[in-house]
Every structure is written in structure tokens, then in C-alpha cells.
Design an enzyme around this catalytic site. Structure first.
Site, mmCIF file in Angstrom:
data_model
loop_
_atom_site.group_PDB
_atom_site.id
_atom_site.type_symbol
_atom_site.label_atom_id
_atom_site.label_comp_id
_atom_site.label_asym_id
_atom_site.label_seq_id
_atom_site.Cartn_x
_atom_site.Cartn_y
_atom_site.Cartn_z
ATOM 1 N N GLU A 221 0.828 -1.198 0.000
ATOM 2 C CA GLU A 221 0.000 0.000 0.000
ATOM 3 C C GLU A 221 0.868 1.256 0.000
ATOM 4 O O GLU A 221 1.820 1.339 0.778
ATOM 5 C CB GLU A 221 -0.927 0.029 1.215
ATOM 6 C CG GLU A 221 -1.957 1.134 1.124
ATOM 7 C CD GLU A 221 -2.887 1.193 2.330
ATOM 8 O OE1 GLU A 221 -4.063 1.520 2.161
ATOM 9 O OE2 GLU A 221 -2.425 0.916 3.447
ATOM 10 N N ALA A 356 1.630 -0.454 10.851
ATOM 11 C CA ALA A 356 1.102 -1.761 10.470
ATOM 12 C C ALA A 356 0.464 -1.651 9.090
ATOM 13 O O ALA A 356 0.278 -0.563 8.564
ATOM 14 C CB ALA A 356 0.068 -2.251 11.492
ATOM 15 N N MET A 357 0.149 -2.798 8.499
ATOM 16 C CA MET A 357 -0.521 -2.846 7.193
ATOM 17 C C MET A 357 -1.554 -3.955 7.200
ATOM 18 O O MET A 357 -1.251 -5.100 7.533
ATOM 19 C CB MET A 357 0.512 -3.056 6.073
ATOM 20 C CG MET A 357 -0.094 -3.245 4.699
ATOM 21 S SD MET A 357 -1.148 -1.837 4.240
ATOM 22 C CE MET A 357 -2.318 -2.664 3.149
ATOM 23 N N ASN A 359 -3.107 -6.049 5.264
ATOM 24 C CA ASN A 359 -3.281 -7.091 4.247
ATOM 25 C C ASN A 359 -4.331 -8.106 4.694
ATOM 26 O O ASN A 359 -4.281 -8.602 5.820
ATOM 27 C CB ASN A 359 -1.958 -7.829 4.016
ATOM 28 C CG ASN A 359 -0.777 -6.897 3.916
ATOM 29 O OD1 ASN A 359 -0.699 -6.061 3.037
ATOM 30 N ND2 ASN A 359 0.159 -7.036 4.857
ATOM 31 N N GLU A 392 -6.157 -2.161 12.610
ATOM 32 C CA GLU A 392 -5.938 -3.053 11.463
ATOM 33 C C GLU A 392 -7.057 -4.074 11.319
ATOM 34 O O GLU A 392 -7.432 -4.436 10.192
ATOM 35 C CB GLU A 392 -4.590 -3.768 11.600
ATOM 36 C CG GLU A 392 -3.393 -2.837 11.725
ATOM 37 C CD GLU A 392 -3.351 -1.763 10.646
ATOM 38 O OE1 GLU A 392 -3.679 -2.068 9.481
ATOM 39 O OE2 GLU A 392 -2.985 -0.616 10.972
ATOM 40 N N HIS A 395 -9.918 -2.557 9.551
ATOM 41 C CA HIS A 395 -9.668 -2.480 8.108
ATOM 42 C C HIS A 395 -10.137 -3.739 7.374
ATOM 43 O O HIS A 395 -10.378 -3.680 6.159
ATOM 44 C CB HIS A 395 -8.181 -2.312 7.833
ATOM 45 C CG HIS A 395 -7.729 -0.888 7.765
ATOM 46 N ND1 HIS A 395 -8.388 0.076 7.033
ATOM 47 C CD2 HIS A 395 -6.653 -0.267 8.331
ATOM 48 C CE1 HIS A 395 -7.744 1.228 7.147
ATOM 49 N NE2 HIS A 395 -6.699 1.057 7.929
ATOM 50 N N GLU A 414 -9.081 4.896 6.286
ATOM 51 C CA GLU A 414 -8.286 5.239 7.461
ATOM 52 C C GLU A 414 -9.080 5.992 8.523
ATOM 53 O O GLU A 414 -8.869 5.789 9.719
ATOM 54 C CB GLU A 414 -7.057 6.047 7.033
ATOM 55 C CG GLU A 414 -6.133 5.322 6.064
ATOM 56 C CD GLU A 414 -5.584 4.016 6.624
ATOM 57 O OE1 GLU A 414 -5.727 3.768 7.848
ATOM 58 O OE2 GLU A 414 -5.015 3.233 5.842
#
Length: 980
Positions: A221, A356-357, A359, A392, A395, A414
């Protein structure tokens, strides 16, 4: 006949073709007859004469780039041939349906090879396919039609053109792809594992024995999937992914979905096959090859949750697992939608740029955002880990299940995830009292949003750098704050029903602003108490008409918050029982006397859902201010009125006349008659108004005098925050008399609070955060008892060879005091390299940065650039804290200028880390000479074609600091003399 006449006008196009210049003026295509003749003529010309460049027949005016200075010009590919597309956004002619992706990373040679088959659907006939590719070597491309696949024909090898400026490749097909048919595109490619933090990159960690281990990890991202495999790398090109990873037996492979089988290959290699994913965007694809260990559990709905970390840090994963299980159960119930995958992995990555991400099914974290060490993690660390996990996991619904249509609306991802931190942590960990922390989420972004250089929440972004800059406090914090304000206005249950409707309506698809407002309107057609939406007169009005009216009104209201930048100031003037309300744009650093103020106010108007209480009643009154001015009549006599109850609204309030005096009097007489969050809000607004020239500094400081009686820790900390801010500003400017007087005032006025602090980890989360904050400040101000106790603990810790367990809430202050001696500083640096706790390393690094010796600070920066002892990921934080140190500010500033080229090799220009590296050394400047230096530096970057919106934010911040000192330094000096 008319068409024949028009043919003459197209002769110039033929000449351009013969010269290999493909430039079609839009006026030549305006006439449909001309366009028809052109397509026929060019189709014949290309097929008969110039087959090699037949892509020309596919050019159309729709592919003109609005940002290109010459909108008719097409770029030149790396081989010198014309590239058939000149837009940054991909054409929507070929749509990906499914990727079959095989990747083999080599952790010895630090490269990877890959192959993929992309199943695509063709919407309009075309002779080229445009997709994204960055730093990949394309070795072979084969196109197969449905017929080829059916009869197992080999397919056709395609020529590939590359245009690196747009990170695109063009696959040229010999015969036009037919509308509504499907094709398979097979691509072989290879590349090096990236050295930074994006794409498919290498990460390293050290074992207890000092050995360096390498893993391969992805982070895509917003626009880096194209660094790992050729793809349609835009959020609306959703597809399914079947992923296979080759690895050695000593490693494990992870991806979005569970592993279904492993095949043994030659030379000891293994090939892991993973289940096909749900439909999702490319930036959510993830795969990792590592040697990590995990701990696992199962949610009430049967989802397997695992937390991975390097073997030495496995013991720090248990809190994250507990939190993840609780939070995932909460979200499934709250959203009324089950987590759609059979498993969820969370993994701590040793080298990671952001927090963090998200995925889908494989969430990657910076170690300090996931791991919790019971010996060294403080109350603040626990709150941070919990809220990042909550963010996260939110998300997985907001962003993954429903994705914004384009990056201009990244706030839908976000902002919602940040808002859901509040909802979920309050529900699952009420003891963390996150509800009292949330106001700081809004206060943080107001600092930026009150500058003219701010931006709207929904903002145009096209280039990768512009897109990266969208990941800022406006998208995260302001997005969350306006959602919280809207929830407070609509009421919680109706808001929740609206977002459930939004998620269910757009599952596995994409959405934009209006889709959210429609969903919220669609779910508030019943009775409603706020007085502005959701009328209950269904007997006389059809539901359809009511929906349209409410939807339009809600859209109109929220457009004022998402499509224009800034924050409103609500000015309250009271005469008896009559209240005059006036709204204007709040501008920090610009007063009404400044010549630019009036021009900056034009065309700004918000629909503000106001709330207020009075001294006469605890009832919360509501009113929507839609015009520049309005009036309200109070129902009874009252000594004061307080707007923005609990700081749920995103606006600043100023009380004209005696309004502030009445509130200050109440705080001094009995502050408990005002709500705790309202007391925090008053302190915040008062000092913000000082920066805008609407309130005098002495008046704002007078408001804080009541704090010696304050039992609410958030309010106490807010007051201390501003006093410390002023102290550090005076210290940096070397205003010695004010610095000494302010130090004396803080230590004297807050002595009772300082003295009652224990050096332990006892108490509520707010007790512990107060302890950490006020002892750290007291020792920074050289408060003798604080220095003595910290020195004693540090000596005992050194004597125990670092084995003594110092209470985690005071660990940072003890290390900071210890770092002031050469022996202590050197010992801390040694322990930094040995520690296996990210929480402890963060505290040590801060302590090291407080040294008063520039050679030590310079050594820290050098170690951060080398990336061995201090990882490069810490460089942005390191420069920020060194720049806060008066001995380090000029050092950090010089480093930034002298090492700019080297920094760009480590971090993307628009990345969060690079922005922090720029902001850290510059944002605290407060002199005209410094402002000029920064201006010249930014101008030199712009001359090289390097530009960030952050540049203007920094320049405006420095100008604001200069004005603040000019206006308020004499007042601060006088007030301290009177108060001593």
C-alpha cells in the site's frame, strides 16, 4: 459528401504517423464524421502498411492526460517507440478477474523470480494492454484466447513496451482483443528483493547468538504491488488471487489465505499452494518467507488467529493474540458480518516503515505495534499495541471488504479504522479508558488543519507521491473526528445501522463519499431526536421521498466537512438570555488584524452540529448552524454556557465579552460542575485561540490555575502539555530568564502532584500515564528529588548488568537521566544492541537522544544511516527526538540538507518516514533566519522536480511560531513574574 470533404483535414495526421509522432489534436476528433473516417482510414493504413505501429489506430482523445502540458502528445517508451497511453490512471478497457501467481525468493542471492497468469475480460476492442510494473525485468509474455485455452494452443508472444515515468508497461497484441471475451496473459519476470520498506523486500533480525537472519516480506500500500508482480495496481481493479510460494525447508511461507498443500521439488525446494483469495485489491496481497514461530487461538465463529514473531520474541506475542481474539469477535458482532476468511495471521516484521498494514488475512506490524513485553512495556505501550491491532482489524471490513474507489477518498479506509479504535477498545478493554484519549486524536490534526496549507479530507491525488501524502492526520484523525461528530449527532444506533448498510451494500466492491452518506440516510428514516434528519412523518410522505430529502441534506452537511479544508471557529456572544452565534474559518497564526485574514475567510461555510450545556442544567442542547450567523434563546437564566459538549464536535469555540471570565470563575470555584472532557476542551481551545490572536495568553494561562485542584488526569496532562511546550520553545530560543521562571513555576505549582508519584507500575492506566509524563518532565527540569531517584535506579540497573527490572512506566525517565553521563550513555548504547524488546529499545533510543554532547548525537544519526545497530526504520523518529533537543536541532537540520540524496535512496519522497524526517528538524524553528534557510532548501528541491505539500505546511508552521513569539513573549514574561 460531407465526410469526404472532412477527409482533407486529416492529412496532417498521416504526416505525423509517417514521422512516428502520434499527436491527435482534440478538435480533429470533435466531429463524429471525422472520427469515423479517421478510424477507418487508420485501420486500413495500419493493417496494410505499418503493422509494427498499428497501435496508433487505438489512440483516442479519452487517453489524454489532463496533467500533461501537451495533452495530445504520447510518451516514448524505453526502446524509443511510442508508448500507447499517456495517463497515470490505467484504461478501463481490460479488467483483471484472476491472478495465478508463483513467486520464488532466494534469500541468499537476495532476488526473486516469478510467473503469473492473469485472466482478463475485455470491455472494448483494443490492441494493447496497459498494466503497472516497477523495477521488474519482464522476460516473457504470452497471450492466450479462450479458444487457445480450449484447444491447448500455445498462444502468442507479445512485445512489451515500458514507460518507467508512469510505472507502466504496454503489452502489444498482433490482433485486436475482442469485446466481451476473456483472455489469459502469462508473464515471467524477475527482480532483486528491494532494499527499502516497500514492494517485495528483505528484512533482517539478529539472534541471541549474534547471527543475522534474512526474511522476505511484502508491503504494497498504496502503489507498490507493481514492484512485486505486473498487475493492475489500482484499488478498483479487484480480482481473485491464487498464490504459490517456493521456499527452502527451513522456512515457512505465509500468504492471505490458508495453505492447502505443499509440493516437493528438486534441490530440496518446497512449493506451498494457498487457497484462492476473495475478490480484493492488489495492495492487499501479501506473502512472506520467514523462520518465525507463532501462537494461535480460535474465535467464537471458528476463525483461526495466529501471531508470528522471530523465535527470540515469541514470548511477547501472547497479549496480541488475546487482544486479536477479543477484537475480532467484537467486530463480527458489531458489523453483523462474519470475517470472510478462514484464518487471520498477525506478524511482527523486524524492518517496517509504518505502524502496520492491513493485508487481508495476513496483517504485518512493526514490532513495537504488536509485541508486548511484560517487563519493559508501559501502560502507554499497551494502549498503543491495543489500538493498532484494533485499527488493522477494523480495516478487514473498512478498506478490505469495502474499498475506496480511488485514493482521494482514502479517509473512508483510514478515518473509519481510526474511529473504530474508539468504539472497539472501549468495548473490549474499558480499563484502558481510551474514550478519554480520543479527544487528542482531534486536537492533533487541528494543529495542521488550522493552517491555510491544510487540505480537504477528500482531495485530488494522482501521482504515487501525491497518493502517499494522503496518508496523513487529515485522512486518519480528521476523518475519525467527523465520523465521531456525526455519530454523536445521529445517535449511535442509527449510525451503526448506517455503516452496516454501507458494508453490506458494497461488499467486495468499491465506494465513495456519497455512498456512505446514502447508507447513513437510508437507515435513519424512523423517529429521530436531533431535530434535523430522519423525519417521522411517513403517513404524509413516502419513504422514497423522505430518503431523497434526508440523503440530500446529509450529503450537503458532510460535504462541508469533506470537500473543504480547515476547521470552523464558532464565536459566542451572550446578552442576557440571547446567544448570538457566528462562524468563521479558524486560522492559527493569522489574526483578524492581518491583511490576509479576510481573503482567507471567503467561501468557507460549514453545517455545524452544535451542542451546549449551561450552569442551570446538565441537559445537552443541540442546534445546527448552517449560516454565518444565528441566534438562540436560552430558556432560563444561567451564569455560563459551554459549547461543544465532551469535545465531540470538530470545531473551536470562542466566548466573546465576559464568556471566558465566567468559565474561569466556575473552574476556580467548583470545576466539577463542568464535565471532565469539557475541561480538557476549554484548555485546548483557549491556547489555540491565543495562536489566532483571539484570546490573550495571560487569559489562557489564568485558566490553568485551577489545575492544582484538578483530579481528572487528562485535563491535568493537557495543561502540563502546553506549559512544557512553552518551556521548550523558550529553551530553544535561549530566552534564559523566561526559561528559568517557567521552570520554577511548573516545579512549584505542580510540586504536590510530582511528590505523590510512586516509582512503580501501580494504578489505573491514567495513573500510570501521569506518572510517566510528570516524572519525565520533572527530571528534564532538573528537579533534584527526581534526578536523585532516577540516578539511584540507573546505578542499580547497571550494577545488575541490566537484569534489574525497573518499573516499565518509569523506565524511560531512568534511562534518560542515566544517559547524561558518558559511562551511562555508552552502556545504554550497548544494551540497545542486545535488547530483544522493541519497547525497551524505543525507551533507550529516546534516552540516548537527550545527551548534551553533539558528538554522541552525531554518532546516533550515523548508526541510523548505517542500519545495523540502529535500524534504518528508526531514523525518522531518531531525527525527530534529536531535533527536540536544543543541542541537536541544528545538527539534525544540517544532516537533512547534507544527506538528502542518501535519504531518498532509503525512503520514497512521499513516504510517512520521509515526511517525518523533514518535519522533525524544521517544524520547531521560530526565527526569520531559520525560515529563510528552510525556504531556500525547499526551493532547491523544487528546482530538481521534488515537491511535497508538506513543504508549505512546514513553512507556515515556522511563520506561525515566529508570530507567536512576537505577540506573546512579553505577556508570558510578565505573567510569570506576577505568578512567581
Amino acid at each position: 459528401v460531407q465526410c469526404y470533404r472532412e477527409l482533407r483535414d486529416l492529412v496532417w495526421i498521416l504526416i505525423c504517423l509517417l514521422e512516428n509522432i502520434f499527436s491527435i489534436h482534440s478538435s480533429a476528433m470533435a466531429n463524429p464524421c471525422r472520427k469515423l473516417i479517421f478510424n477507418i482510414y487508420m485501420g486500413f493504413y495500419c493493417s496494410a502498411i505499418m503493422a509494427k505501429i498499428c497501435i496508433c489506430s487505438q489512440f483516442s482523445t479519452s487517453s489524454i492526460d489532463p496533467f500533461n502540458k501537451d495533452p495530445g502528445a504520447f510518451p516514448v517508451a524505453t526502446n524509443g517507440e511510442p508508448f500507447p497511453w499517456n495517463k497515470l490512471r490505467l484504461p478501463r478497457v481490460v479488467i483483471p478477474l484472476h491472478y495465478d501467481l508463483l513467486v520464488h525468493p532466494n534469500l541468499t542471492s537476495l532476488d526473486f523470480v516469478g510467473s503469473e497468469k492473469i485472466e482478463v475480460s475485455v470491455r472494448d476492442a483494443t490492441q494493447f494492454i496497459i498494466l503497472h510494473s516497477k523495477d521488474l525485468e519482464i522476460m516473457n509474455v504470452i497471450l492466450q484466447s479462450e479458444e487457445d485455452l480450449r484447444y491447448r494452443k500455445p498462444g502468442k508472444r507479445l512485445n512489451v513496451l515500458s514507460y518507467p515515468a508512469h510505472q507502466q508497461i504496454a503489452l502489444l497484441v498482433p490482433e485486436a482483443l475482442m469485446t466481451d471475451l476473456r483472455y489469459s496473459v502469462a508473464i515471467d519476470f524477475q527482480a532483486n528483493l528491494a532494499n527499502g520498506f516497500q514492494g517485495f523486500y528483505k528484512s533482517t533480525y539478529r539472534t541471541h547468538g549474534g547471527k543475522t537472519r534474512i526474511i522476505a516480506v511484502t508491503d504494497f500500500e498504496p502503489t507498490e504491488a507493481r514492484m512485486a508482480f505486473p498487475c493492475f495496481d489500482e484499488p478498483s481493479f479487484k480480482a481473485n488471487f491464487s498464490i504459490k510460494i517456493r521456499r527452502e525447508s527451513g522456512h515457512v511461507a505465509l500468504s492471505n489465505m490458508p495453505k492447502v498443500k505443499t509440493i516437493e521439488l528438486e534441490e530440496g525446494l518446497l512449493e506451498d499452494h494457498f487457497e484462492t483469495t476473495v475478490k480484493m485489491s492488489t495492495y492487499l496481497v501479501a506473502y512472506i518467507v520467514c523462520d518465525f514461530n507463532s501462537v494461535s487461538g480460535t474465535t467464537s465463529s471458528g476463525v483461526k488467529v495466529s501471531v508470528y514473531a522471530s523465535p527470540e520474541k515469541w514470548s511477547q506475542t501472547h497479549y496480541a493474540l488475546e487482544a486479536s481474539l477479543k477484537l475480532l469477535d467484537f467486530y463480527e458482532n458489531y458489523f453483523d458480518i462474519n470475517f470472510p476468511l478462514p484464518k487471520l495471521d498477525l506478524i511482527a516484521i523486524p524492518d517496517f516503515d509504518s505502524g502496520a498494514m492491513e493485508n487481508w488475512g495476513l496483517i504485518t506490524y512493526k514490532e513495537t505495534s504488536l509485541l508486548f513485553d511484560t517487563s519493559t512495556s508501559s501502560a502507554s505501550d499497551q494502549l498503543w499495541v491495543t489500538k493498532v491491532i484494533a485499527h488493522e482489524l477494523a480495516h478487514q471490513w473498512f478498506g478490505n471488504l469495502v474499498t475506496m474507489e480511488w485514493w482521494n477518498d482514502i479517509w473512508l479506509n483510514e478515518g473509519f479504522a481510526t474511529y473504530m479504535e474508539l468504539v472497539s477498545v472501549n468495548a473490549t478493554y474499558p480499563e484502558l479508558q481510551y474514550d478519554d484519549v480520543f479527544s487528542d486524536v482531534c486536537f492533533t490534526v487541528i494543529k495542521k488543519d488550522s493552517l491555510n496549507s491544510s487540505r480537504p479530507i477528500s482531495n485530488q491525488a494522482e501521482t504515487p507521491t501525491q497518493i502517499e501524502e494522503m496518508f496523513d492526520s487529515v485522512s486518519y484523525n480528521k476523518g475519525a473526528c467527523i465520523l465521531n461528530m456525526l455519530k454523536d449527532f445521529l445517535n449511535e444506533e442509527k449510525f451503526r445501522k448506517g455503516i452496516i448498510h454501507y458494508l453490506k451494500t458494497f461488499s467486495y466492491g468499491n465506494a465513495k463519499n456519497d455512498d456512505l452518506w446514502n447508507s447513513l440516510s437510508n437507515n435513519c428514516l424512523g423517529d429521530f431526536t436531533s431535530g434535523e434528519f430522519c423525519y417521522s412523518d411517513s403517513k404524509t410522505t413516502s419513504n422514497t421521498l423522505a430518503f431523497r430529502e434526508e440523503s440530500a441534506e446529509l450529503k450537503e452537511m458532510m460535504a462541508t466537512w469533506t470537500l473543504q479544508k480547515g476547521i470552523p471557529l464558532v464565536v459566542i456572544t451572550r446578552k442576557g438570555r440571547s446567544l448570538r452565534l457566528q462562524q468563521e474559518r479558524f486560522l492559527s497564526g493569522v489574526s483578524r488584524e492581518d491583511p490576509e485574514w479576510r481573503a482567507l475567510q471567503e467561501r468557507y461555510l460549514w453545517h455545524i452540529p452544535l451542542t451546549y450545556t449551561t450552569s442551570s442544567s446538565n441537559v445537552i442542547h443541540r442546534h445546527v448552524l448552517k449560516s454565518r450567523t444565528d441566534t438562540l434563546e436560552l430558556s432560563e437564566k444561567t451564569s455560563w454556557v459551554k459549547f461543544n459538549v465532551d469535545s465531540n464536535g470538530y470545531y473551536i469555540v470562542h466566548y466573546e465579552g465576559h464568556g471566558w471570565d465566567q468559565l474561569i470563575t466556575q473552574l476556580n470555584q467548583n470545576h466539577t460542575l463542568l464535565r471532565p472532557k469539557d475541561r480538557v476542551g476549554l484548555i485546548h481551545d483557549a491556547f489555540q485561540l491565543v495562536s489566532a490572536g483571539r484570546l490573550t495568553l495571560d487569559k489562557a494561562l489564568d485558566l490553568t490555575r485551577y489545575l492544582q485542584h484538578e483530579a481528572s488526569i487528562p485535563a491535568l496532562l493537557k495543561g502540563l502539555e502546553y506549559l512544557e511546550l512553552f518551556y521548550r520553545m523558550m529553551e530553544r530560543r535561549n530566552v534564559s530568564d523566561v526559561t528559568e521562571n517557567l521552570k520554577h513555576y511548573i516545579l512549584q505549582y505542580f510540586k504536590p502532584v510530582i511528590d505523590r508519584q510512586s516509582w512503580s507500575d501501580k494504578g489505573s492506566v491514567w495513573d500510570r500515564m501521569l506518572r510517566s509524563t510528570i516524572l519525565k518532565l520533572a527530571c528534564y527540569l532538573n528537579h533534584a528529588p527526581c534526578i536523585q531517584k532516577a540516578t539511584e535506579l540507573f546505578s542499580q540497573w547497571m550494577e545488575s548488568s541490566g537484569k534489574l527490572n525497573i518499573p516499565s512506566d518509569v523506565l524511560e525517565v531512568v534511562y534518560s537521566v542515566g544517559a547524561h553521563t558518558t559511562i551511562g550513555w555508552n552502556y545504554l548504547l550497548e544494551q540497545y544492541g542486545l535488547s530483544m524488546s522493541g519497547a525497551e529499545k524505543k525507551k533507550i533510543l529516546y534516552a540516548l537522544s537527550t545527551s548534551q554532547h553533539q558528538e554522541k548525537l552525531k554518532k546516533l544519526i550515523e548508526l541510523g544511516m548505517e542500519g545495523e545497530v540502529i535500524k534504518t526504520q528508526e531514523l525518522s523518529t531518531l531525527l525527530y527526538v534529536i531535533a527536540r533537543n536544543p543541542k541537536g536541532q541544528q545538527l539534525a537540520w544540517s544532516f537533512l540538507r547534507e544527506n538528502w540524496t542518501h535519504l531518498l535512496k532509503k525512503f520514497d519522497l512521499g513516504s510517512f518516514a520521509m515526511r517525518m524526517i523533514i518535519i522533525g528538524p524544521t517544524s520547531h524553528f521560530s526565527s526569520k533566519e531559520e525560515l529563510q534557510e528552510v525556504k531556500l532548501f525547499f526551493e532547491s528541491l523544487k528546482a530538481q522536480g521534488l515537491h511535497l505539500d508538506t513543504f508549505q505546511v512546514i513553512l507556515e508552521t515556522i511563520a506561525k511560531n515566529i508570530k507567536w513569539l512576537e505577540r506573546n513573549l512579553p505577556t508570558l514574561r510578565t505573567w510569570l513574574l506576577v505568578s512567581s
